[in-house]
Write an enzyme that holds these catalytic residues in place. Structure first.
Site, short mmCIF file in Angstrom:
data_model
loop_
_atom_site.label_atom_id
_atom_site.label_comp_id
_atom_site.label_asym_id
_atom_site.label_seq_id
_atom_site.Cartn_x
_atom_site.Cartn_y
_atom_site.Cartn_z
N LYS A 1 2.96 9.43 -1.77
CA LYS A 1 2.92 9.17 -0.29
C LYS A 1 4.07 9.94 0.32
O LYS A 1 5.10 9.98 -0.27
CB LYS A 1 3.09 7.71 0.02
CG LYS A 1 3.17 7.20 1.50
CD LYS A 1 3.46 5.64 1.72
CE LYS A 1 2.98 5.40 3.23
NZ LYS A 1 3.34 3.80 3.40
N SER B 1 -0.42 1.43 5.99
CA SER B 1 -0.12 2.83 6.50
C SER B 1 -0.21 3.76 5.08
O SER B 1 -0.46 4.84 5.18
CB SER B 1 1.34 3.01 6.59
OG SER B 1 2.22 2.50 5.63
N SER C 1 1.41 -2.58 3.82
CA SER C 1 1.02 -1.20 3.90
C SER C 1 0.67 -0.74 2.40
O SER C 1 0.22 0.42 2.36
CB SER C 1 1.87 -0.20 4.25
OG SER C 1 2.00 -0.38 5.99
#
Lengths: 493, 96
Positions: free
Chosen positions: A78, A158, A182
């Site tokens: 990420k 997210s 998330s």
């Protein structure tokens, strides 16, 4: 080639160890898939050169009979984790040119265990969002579609790039971060396993900060076994993070038994929300039956302050964010928009560098921390946080684990998402309480809707009991036979 | 309490955010909507509850008071915008 990308993380590990395949072969297959699935926009930065170099080193180690837990396994990161020498954007324009000169502890742990980096994955800007729609680098498309319908769906957020990439098999596994859901929500939207470990299990050093008392890193993977393996590699005490937990990391994978016999599983009545999606409700019921059949005892419990969790979160998280994001001022790194004086430079840089959702949260945070409103909002929310945490402590006197749905709905349309921010925030209604209490929780893919979209079940555990949590998750995974259902679905269409 | 246009401009100034004209109005609408929803917390009486700042940490751990890094000026300056010189960041003139 397709055989290689269809392996799970642990299967690929076994094939590398037995020298049936090489890391360079495996990594090359994933680089090809990464290129073939670019239309999903899952990666912000692809790093094939780094990957192949690491793969080559891994092959040499493996040939010598050496290698770490993840030796030679290509994964995605990420883009919230700082990676030395590789662009790290946090999904924001304000960090569009930021190349860290240091490495986050979690990624360093992964490289130390031999993992291979395919690239940096898209995300909501500063991890603020539930659909990957706030990224300055564009939305991510979920590889899943409704049956006979080409409409693009969101991958959740997210960690939307992470979930989309793992689901599209353009990496074996990915890192995510979870401040209010998330990791778990995007995992559920993409038919994957996502675990948010206990606060303190993974170091936050070098992870771009959103809300420091809630942020926690964790993996998104195909299976529970993969999650155990990745989590083991990511975890560990770190003196550079004062909130990191000082204890040895259990061998999560070796502790997997999938046995839930005699365990007490709590079902919180407050999670049966008004107007609950019928399919979500049915799946939850199904999950209860599976665990009962596997020998667990089902106990009704109450978490009375559940409905106050989201409003509490939307005071505390923006307050911490407004403070954390004060560092982006156009002076030392990141975007700079010139102004007539220093204040002008600050305001112009931040006005242009941040997107609307980030600005909205900074403003809420600034307001609830400002003189005259601190007690009414911030202090009050900190008190409610204690009530929510106490709810869990009392529940865990009676039960060992808690079972809930992961999300209130399956993945929704990318073109017509909720426009009301509060409606968007409701995506995290089942996940956010756990961050406030700092507990570990995992989302397991457990079923498909009539329209053929994945749904997840969430298991919540006591602090630092990830090993036990993963066992309950594995029991659900076996009973749900999710992969079998997916194969059936794909055959039928 | 409804936030006014002036309130929004004050908050934006405190947060060092330059907002365009139309953003001021939409921010006013959004913030009032979100704060109205947050007011749900007023149903709770928390007078006797202690605030919770973080989980599992009663006291911040202490470390030895020793230097653990330094001499990394090049690293610190590597991402500096503008035209840094002599290991110093460049900013507009502050003192007249």
């Amino acid at each position: 080639m397709t055989d290689l990308i269809n392996l799970t993380l642990s299967q690929a590990r076994d094939k590398l160890r037995s020298r049936e395949i090489s890391s360079v072969e495996l990594t090359s297959a994933f680089i090809k898939q990464m290129e073939a699935t670019r239309e999903l926009n899952a990666y912000i930065t692809e790093t094939p050169e780094i990957a192949l170099k690491q793969a080559d080193i891994s092959d040499k180690r493996l040939a010598a009979g050496k290698g770490g837990l993840l030796e030679g396994l290509p994964i995605g990161i990420k883009d919230l984790f700082c990676t030395k020498g590789t662009l790290t954007t946090a999904g924001s324009k304000i960090l569009q040119n930021y190349v860290p000169r240091y490495e986050s502890t979690v990624t360093q742990n992964l490289w130390d265990e031999g993992a291979v980096m395919l690239g940096k994955l898209n995300l909501d800007e500063f991890a603020m969002g539930s659909a990957n729609l706030t990224s300055a680098y564009g939305p991510v498309i979920n590889p899943w579609k409704k049956k006979g319908d080409a409409e693009a769906l969101v991958p959740g957020g997210s960690s939307g790039g992470s979930s989309a990439a793992v689901a599209a098999r353009s990496c074996l596994a990915a890192t995510g971060t979870d401040t209010g859901g998330s990791i778990r929500q995007p995992a559920a939207f993409c038919g994957l396993v996502g675990i948010k470990p206990t606060y303190g299990r993974c170091s936050r050093y070098g992870v771009v900060a959103f809300a420091s008392s809630l942020d926690q890193a964790g993996p998104i993977t195909h299976t529970v076994r993969d999650a155990a393996l990745m989590l083991e590699a990511m975890s560990g005490y770190d003196p550079k993070d004062s909130t990191s937990f000082k204890a040895d990391v259990p061998g999560f994978e070796s502790l997997l038994t999938g046995n839930v016999r005699g365990l007490r599983i709590g079902i919180p009545k407050e999670y049966r929300i008004d107007g609950m999606n019928e399919e979500v409700s049915q799946l939850w019921q199904q999950g209860i039956s599976w665990l009962k059949q596997a020998g667990a005892e089902i106990i009704d419990i109450s978490l009375p302050h559940t409905k106050y969790a989201l409003p509490t979160y939307y005071i505390l998280a923006p307050a911490e964010a407004s403070s954390n994001l004060a560092r982006y001022d156009g002076v030392r790194y990141g975007l700079r928009v010139e102004g007539e004086n220093l204040n002008d430079l600050y305001e112009m840089t931040r006005g242009e560098g941040f997107g609307n959702e980030v600005k909205r949260r900074i403003m809420i945070g600034t307001y609830v921390l400002s003189a005259g409103f601190y007690d009414a909002y911030f202090r009050k929310a900190q008190k409610v946080r204690r009530l929510i945490t106490t709810d869990f402590a009392q529940a865990f006197d009676k039960v060992d684990y808690i079972l809930t749905p992961s999300t209130p709905s399956p993945a929704f349309s990318l073109k017509n998402p909720p426009t009301d921010p509060v409606e968007m925030y409701m995506n995290d209604v089942f996940t956010v309480t756990i961050n406030l209490a700092g507990l570990p929780a995992v989302s397991v893919p457990a079923g498909l809707t009539q329209s053929g979209l994945p749904l997840g079940l969430q298991v919540i555990g006591r602090a630092f009991d990830e090993a036990g949590l993963l066992n309950v998750a594995e029991s659900i995974e076996v009973a749900a036979n999710f992969q079998g259902k997916v194969t059936e679905l794909r055959k039928a269409s | 309490m409804e936030l006014t246009r002036e309130n929004i401009m004050t908050i934006a100034r405190l947060a060092r955010l330059r907002l365009s004209e139309e953003r001021i109005e939409s921010a006013r609408h959004d913030l009032n909507h979100i704060l109205g929803w947050i007011d749900m917390l007023n149903e709770l009486n928390v007078d006797k509850v202690d605030p919770m700042f973080s989980v599992f940490i009663d006291q911040m751990p202490r470390r030895q008071d020793v230097v653990t890094d330094g001499n990394i000026a090049d690293d610190i300056m590597a991402n500096a915008p503008g035209e840094p010189m002599f290991n110093m960041f460049e900013v507009p003139k502050v003192v007249e």
